[in-house]
Design a protein around this motif. Structure first.
Motif, PDB file in Angstrom:
ATOM      1  N   LYS A  55      63.073   9.017  27.704  1.00  0.00           N
ATOM      2  CA  LYS A  55      62.466   7.968  26.889  1.00  0.00           C
ATOM      3  C   LYS A  55      61.978   6.833  27.783  1.00  0.00           C
ATOM      4  O   LYS A  55      62.721   6.342  28.634  1.00  0.00           O
ATOM      5  N   ASP A  56      60.716   6.438  27.575  1.00  0.00           N
ATOM      6  CA  ASP A  56      60.135   5.301  28.296  1.00  0.00           C
ATOM      7  C   ASP A  56      59.827   4.196  27.300  1.00  0.00           C
ATOM      8  O   ASP A  56      59.354   4.455  26.184  1.00  0.00           O
ATOM      9  N   TRP A  57      60.066   2.965  27.741  1.00  0.00           N
ATOM     10  CA  TRP A  57      59.881   1.805  26.862  1.00  0.00           C
ATOM     11  C   TRP A  57      58.938   0.810  27.511  1.00  0.00           C
ATOM     12  O   TRP A  57      58.888   0.687  28.735  1.00  0.00           O
ATOM     13  N   VAL A  58      58.184   0.091  26.674  1.00  0.00           N
ATOM     14  CA  VAL A  58      57.328  -0.974  27.173  1.00  0.00           C
ATOM     15  C   VAL A  58      57.742  -2.277  26.496  1.00  0.00           C
ATOM     16  O   VAL A  58      58.071  -2.296  25.299  1.00  0.00           O
ATOM     17  N   ILE A  59      57.757  -3.334  27.276  1.00  0.00           N
ATOM     18  CA  ILE A  59      58.172  -4.651  26.773  1.00  0.00           C
ATOM     19  C   ILE A  59      56.962  -5.577  26.727  1.00  0.00           C
ATOM     20  O   ILE A  59      56.274  -5.765  27.728  1.00  0.00           O
ATOM     21  N   VAL A  60      56.699  -6.120  25.566  1.00  0.00           N
ATOM     22  CA  VAL A  60      55.583  -7.054  25.378  1.00  0.00           C
ATOM     23  C   VAL A  60      56.146  -8.460  25.207  1.00  0.00           C
ATOM     24  O   VAL A  60      57.066  -8.687  24.413  1.00  0.00           O
ATOM     25  N   GLY A  61      55.574  -9.415  25.964  1.00  0.00           N
ATOM     26  CA  GLY A  61      56.018 -10.811  25.857  1.00  0.00           C
ATOM     27  C   GLY A  61      57.274 -11.102  26.636  1.00  0.00           C
ATOM     28  O   GLY A  61      57.965 -12.084  26.362  1.00  0.00           O
TER      29      GLY A  61
ATOM     30  N   TYR B  86      62.271   0.752  31.435  1.00  0.00           N
ATOM     31  CA  TYR B  86      61.638  -0.293  30.635  1.00  0.00           C
ATOM     32  C   TYR B  86      60.591  -0.960  31.514  1.00  0.00           C
ATOM     33  O   TYR B  86      60.903  -1.482  32.588  1.00  0.00           O
ATOM     34  N   ALA B  87      59.340  -0.917  31.068  1.00  0.00           N
ATOM     35  CA  ALA B  87      58.252  -1.496  31.865  1.00  0.00           C
ATOM     36  C   ALA B  87      57.630  -2.672  31.128  1.00  0.00           C
ATOM     37  O   ALA B  87      57.452  -2.627  29.904  1.00  0.00           O
ATOM     38  N   LEU B  88      57.301  -3.720  31.854  1.00  0.00           N
ATOM     39  CA  LEU B  88      56.562  -4.837  31.255  1.00  0.00           C
ATOM     40  C   LEU B  88      55.143  -4.378  30.967  1.00  0.00           C
ATOM     41  O   LEU B  88      54.545  -3.637  31.752  1.00  0.00           O
ATOM     42  N   ALA B  89      54.616  -4.790  29.813  1.00  0.00           N
ATOM     43  CA  ALA B  89      53.229  -4.448  29.478  1.00  0.00           C
ATOM     44  C   ALA B  89      52.321  -4.953  30.596  1.00  0.00           C
ATOM     45  O   ALA B  89      52.492  -6.064  31.109  1.00  0.00           O
TER      46      ALA B  89
ATOM     47  N   ASP C 127      57.557  -5.051  43.744  1.00  0.00           N
ATOM     48  CA  ASP C 127      56.403  -5.639  43.060  1.00  0.00           C
ATOM     49  C   ASP C 127      55.967  -4.837  41.833  1.00  0.00           C
ATOM     50  O   ASP C 127      54.850  -5.005  41.353  1.00  0.00           O
ATOM     51  N   PHE C 128      56.831  -3.955  41.352  1.00  0.00           N
ATOM     52  CA  PHE C 128      56.444  -3.110  40.222  1.00  0.00           C
ATOM     53  C   PHE C 128      57.282  -3.474  39.004  1.00  0.00           C
ATOM     54  O   PHE C 128      58.514  -3.537  39.088  1.00  0.00           O
ATOM     55  N   PRO C 129      56.659  -3.755  37.870  1.00  0.00           N
ATOM     56  CA  PRO C 129      57.378  -4.263  36.693  1.00  0.00           C
ATOM     57  C   PRO C 129      58.087  -3.187  35.875  1.00  0.00           C
ATOM     58  O   PRO C 129      57.913  -3.078  34.669  1.00  0.00           O
ATOM     59  N   VAL C 130      58.887  -2.337  36.519  1.00  0.00           N
ATOM     60  CA  VAL C 130      59.654  -1.310  35.827  1.00  0.00           C
ATOM     61  C   VAL C 130      61.130  -1.543  36.114  1.00  0.00           C
ATOM     62  O   VAL C 130      61.525  -1.773  37.256  1.00  0.00           O
ATOM     63  N   PHE C 131      61.941  -1.455  35.061  1.00  0.00           N
ATOM     64  CA  PHE C 131      63.364  -1.760  35.171  1.00  0.00           C
ATOM     65  C   PHE C 131      64.187  -0.653  34.537  1.00  0.00           C
ATOM     66  O   PHE C 131      63.756  -0.015  33.568  1.00  0.00           O
TER      67      PHE C 131
ATOM     68  N   LEU D  35      45.011  -3.502  41.266  1.00  0.00           N
ATOM     69  CA  LEU D  35      45.658  -4.798  41.090  1.00  0.00           C
ATOM     70  C   LEU D  35      46.341  -4.788  39.732  1.00  0.00           C
ATOM     71  O   LEU D  35      45.714  -4.492  38.720  1.00  0.00           O
ATOM     72  N   THR D  36      47.626  -5.086  39.714  1.00  0.00           N
ATOM     73  CA  THR D  36      48.402  -5.016  38.474  1.00  0.00           C
ATOM     74  C   THR D  36      48.686  -6.409  37.932  1.00  0.00           C
ATOM     75  O   THR D  36      49.110  -7.304  38.668  1.00  0.00           O
ATOM     76  N   ASN D  37      48.444  -6.573  36.636  1.00  0.00           N
ATOM     77  CA  ASN D  37      48.731  -7.838  35.963  1.00  0.00           C
ATOM     78  C   ASN D  37      49.755  -7.568  34.860  1.00  0.00           C
ATOM     79  O   ASN D  37      49.490  -6.816  33.934  1.00  0.00           O
ATOM     80  N   TYR D  38      50.933  -8.160  34.978  1.00  0.00           N
ATOM     81  CA  TYR D  38      51.965  -7.961  33.953  1.00  0.00           C
ATOM     82  C   TYR D  38      52.485  -9.310  33.427  1.00  0.00           C
ATOM     83  O   TYR D  38      53.682  -9.523  33.294  1.00  0.00           O
TER      84      TYR D  38
END
Length: 420
Positions: A22-28, A58-61, A45-49, A75-78
């Motif tokens: 299961k993979d999750w995305v976090i918004v806000g 859990y990854a930041l949107a 530097d990668f927004p995955v936890f 270029l990644t913007n989170y």
């Protein structure tokens, strides 16, 4: 901060397939918030936890913008302001761009559920073309879901061809290529992976060594009467229905193409050609950094394929020589690998007559090895022999035992091959 289930878990659930990860995305959300809750960040530097208890990702949107070559040139913007739709838009296929909230409601801005029903593998947006790895991923999903009737959307296939034409696919690392190939070969229909890569002209770019063998087969006069492509795909599909792992399937693919080539040549010419084919395949293994275990078995199978398949026609001395070459005494499990591969060449006699019973070459190999195992080194040591004399005595005893067993028990008529 809102959390959504995304990707393969949602897709597989809707298809009524087993859900493994299961993979999750976090918004806000922000990195600091997750770290304060003891989530472990993957990479600097990668927004995955990783969740502290479930270890699910859990990854930041985020959004991505192309600024280089290959699959890493982004270029990644989170930031906290990235929306769920923006995050889903950067994904590869519409069927992987479906999210589910905590109440079970589906968020499907790109009609992924409709494409699931229509059995279509369709790219989400123009961003698909920016990542060459997606060519392999789509081919892999096609292999994974082909039994459910999924096909690649025509426009998506065109985009895949454009990526190949731009030679962006050459920027993929060996790890990425092998990882996607390994996953594809582990599906029920790995031949579909090869077909789809060939359809978008990526196969010759990714695996030029195998493609070269394929082209040689097409030039072989024998194939005026048959189709190597059809036969290869059919036999790989049939072979994959057996309970064999992905590395054995890959070995089969390499060995199958070689087994067709020059099958009517005498053994000396075969040996020369097979050494060249082994060199070619070995070059590919080094280039793609494929595990040593798979490389060694593949080279061994290619080099000795004709001998394994016609083992009953060789003298006992030559059989012992081959068994020593492949070091079967210290690694008897290699016999299982050989057995699962050696019976799959359609242009050789598949059976040998043994007391009015049909034995496949793999069965003969196992019988011979079983007989030879009965000779104990301890018996030789008791004779007081040392050093090289132990090896010579062991070989002589094995030859005598094999001669006796073949003559008196199996009644196998064999000819001594002077060319070997």
């Amino acid at each position: 901060m809102k959390v959504y289930l995304v990707g393969g878990a949602v897709r597989d659930f809707l298809l009524k397939l087993p859900v493994h990860d299961k993979d999750w995305v976090i918004v806000g959300g922000k990195s600091e918030e997750l770290l304060s809750k003891k989530y472990k960040q993957v990479g600097k530097d990668f927004p995955v936890f990783l969740h502290p208890k479930t270890f699910e990702e859990y990854a930041l949107a985020r959004t991505e913008k192309k600024n280089g070559v290959g699959y890493t040139g982004f270029l990644t913007n989170y930031s906290k302001n990235i929306t769920l739709k923006q995050d889903l838009k950067r994904r590869d296929l519409t069927i992987n761009a479906i999210a589910q909230d905590s109440k079970g409601k589906y968020i499907d801005p790109f009609n992924g559920i409709k494409d699931l029903k229509n059995r279509l593998l369709k790219h989400v947006s123009n961003a698909f073309e920016e990542d060459p790895l997606r060519v392999l991923r789509v081919a892999r999903f096609s292999a994974k879901l082909s039994n459910l009737g999924f096909v690649i959307y025509k426009k998506t296939l065109k985009v895949m061809k454009r990526i190949v034409d731009k030679k962006e696919i050459l920027n993929l690392t060996s790890h990425r290529i092998w990882n996607e190939t390994k996953k594809s070969l582990d599906t029920k229909f790995p031949h579909v992976y090869i077909l789809e890569l060939n359809n978008c002209f990526a196969f010759s770019t990714l695996f030029p060594e195998i493609y070269y063998l394929y082209k040689l087969n097409l030039k072989n006069i024998f194939f005026n009467f048959t189709s190597i492509n059809t036969d290869l795909i059919f036999r790989l599909a049939k072979f994959s229905q057996k309970n064999v792992n992905f590395d054995t399937r890959f070995i089969f693919l390499c060995q199958f193409l070689v087994s067709f080539l020059d099958f009517n040549l005498d053994i000396r010419k075969k040996s020369f050609r097979l050494n060249f084919y082994s060199f070619l395949i070995n070059k590919m293994f080094i280039r793609l950094n494929i595990p040593t275990k798979i490389k060694n078995i593949t080279i061994m199978i290619i080099k000795y394929y004709y001998i394994f398949h016609n083992i009953f026609s060789y003298s006992s001395e030559k059989i012992i020589f081959i068994f020593n070459k492949i070091n079967i005494w210290r690694n008897p499990n290699i016999l299982n690998e050989i057995s699962s591969l050696v019976n799959f060449c359609p242009y050789y006699n598949n059976f040998c007559l043994c007391k009015k019973k049909n034995f496949k070459p793999s069965e003969i190999l196992k019988i011979l090895f079983f007989i030879l195992q009965s000779i104990s080194v301890k018996f030789i040591l008791k004779k007081g022999l040392k050093g090289v004399f132990i090896k010579k005595k062991l070989i002589n005893l094995r030859i005598k035992l094999l001669d006796f067993y073949r003559l008196k028990t199996l009644s196998i008529e064999y000819k001594k091959n002077k060319n070997f």
